[in-house]
Design a protein around this motif. Sequence first.
Motif, PDB file in Angstrom:
ATOM      1  N   THR A   1      11.949 -21.098  85.395  1.00 49.81           N
ATOM      2  CA  THR A   1      12.294 -20.655  84.042  1.00 49.81           C
ATOM      3  C   THR A   1      11.939 -19.189  83.830  1.00 49.81           C
ATOM      4  O   THR A   1      12.622 -18.490  83.080  1.00 49.81           O
ATOM      5  CB  THR A   1      11.611 -21.534  82.979  1.00 49.81           C
ATOM      6  N   GLY A   2      10.897 -18.721  84.504  1.00 51.54           N
ATOM      7  CA  GLY A   2      10.523 -17.314  84.388  1.00 51.54           C
ATOM      8  C   GLY A   2      11.574 -16.392  84.970  1.00 51.54           C
ATOM      9  O   GLY A   2      11.960 -15.389  84.361  1.00 51.54           O
ATOM     10  N   PHE A   3      12.058 -16.719  86.158  1.00 54.85           N
ATOM     11  CA  PHE A   3      13.114 -15.905  86.747  1.00 54.85           C
ATOM     12  C   PHE A   3      14.405 -16.007  85.944  1.00 54.85           C
ATOM     13  O   PHE A   3      15.134 -15.020  85.807  1.00 54.85           O
ATOM     14  CB  PHE A   3      13.357 -16.288  88.216  1.00 54.85           C
ATOM     15  N   HIS A   4      14.673 -17.168  85.389  1.00 54.21           N
ATOM     16  CA  HIS A   4      15.858 -17.297  84.551  1.00 54.21           C
ATOM     17  C   HIS A   4      15.713 -16.435  83.300  1.00 54.21           C
ATOM     18  O   HIS A   4      16.651 -15.734  82.890  1.00 54.21           O
ATOM     19  CB  HIS A   4      16.107 -18.758  84.166  1.00 54.21           C
ATOM     20  N   GLY A   5      14.538 -16.483  82.689  1.00 53.98           N
ATOM     21  CA  GLY A   5      14.286 -15.639  81.518  1.00 53.98           C
ATOM     22  C   GLY A   5      14.413 -14.158  81.851  1.00 53.98           C
ATOM     23  O   GLY A   5      14.949 -13.369  81.057  1.00 53.98           O
TER      24      GLY A   5
END
Length: 156
Positions: free
Chosen positions: A128-132
Amino acid sequence: AVQQGLRMGMILFIVSEIMFFFAFFWAFFTSSLSPVFNIGGVWPPAGIEAITPWGLPLLNTIILLSSGASVTWAHHAIVGGFKKDALLGLVITIIFAVIFTGLQGFEYVNAPFAMSDSVYGSVFFMATGFHGFHVIIGTIFLFVCAFRLYLDHFSR
């Protein structure tokens, strides 16, 4: 030849991004379908309170899909020569992206687990961090595009 090279470069970039995120999904599904002894043999691991997918994640998914619709509307408006509609579509998309990023930050602050909490926490926060991060970069890119559209840098 230049256009063909740029197109191939973009295709290879998108394929690399797909593989990058596929690796995180693979880690999650492998760990969930066959949990190892180290995490108690259960999924989610013992002591982890999982986030329900029907709350904030569902809302963020709806926002993300809506932003895809609004940016597509903006693209078709640019192609059709409708500058005001294109600007409106880009502004709506940027607003969706800012809301998405804010809600993801809220989700991070209120998550009942940390990155150091087993494979569950590390895979959750990495994916989710890389997606964000991708959403933030895309928001900056869309802001630049909206500014350039305002300055009439695009044509049909």
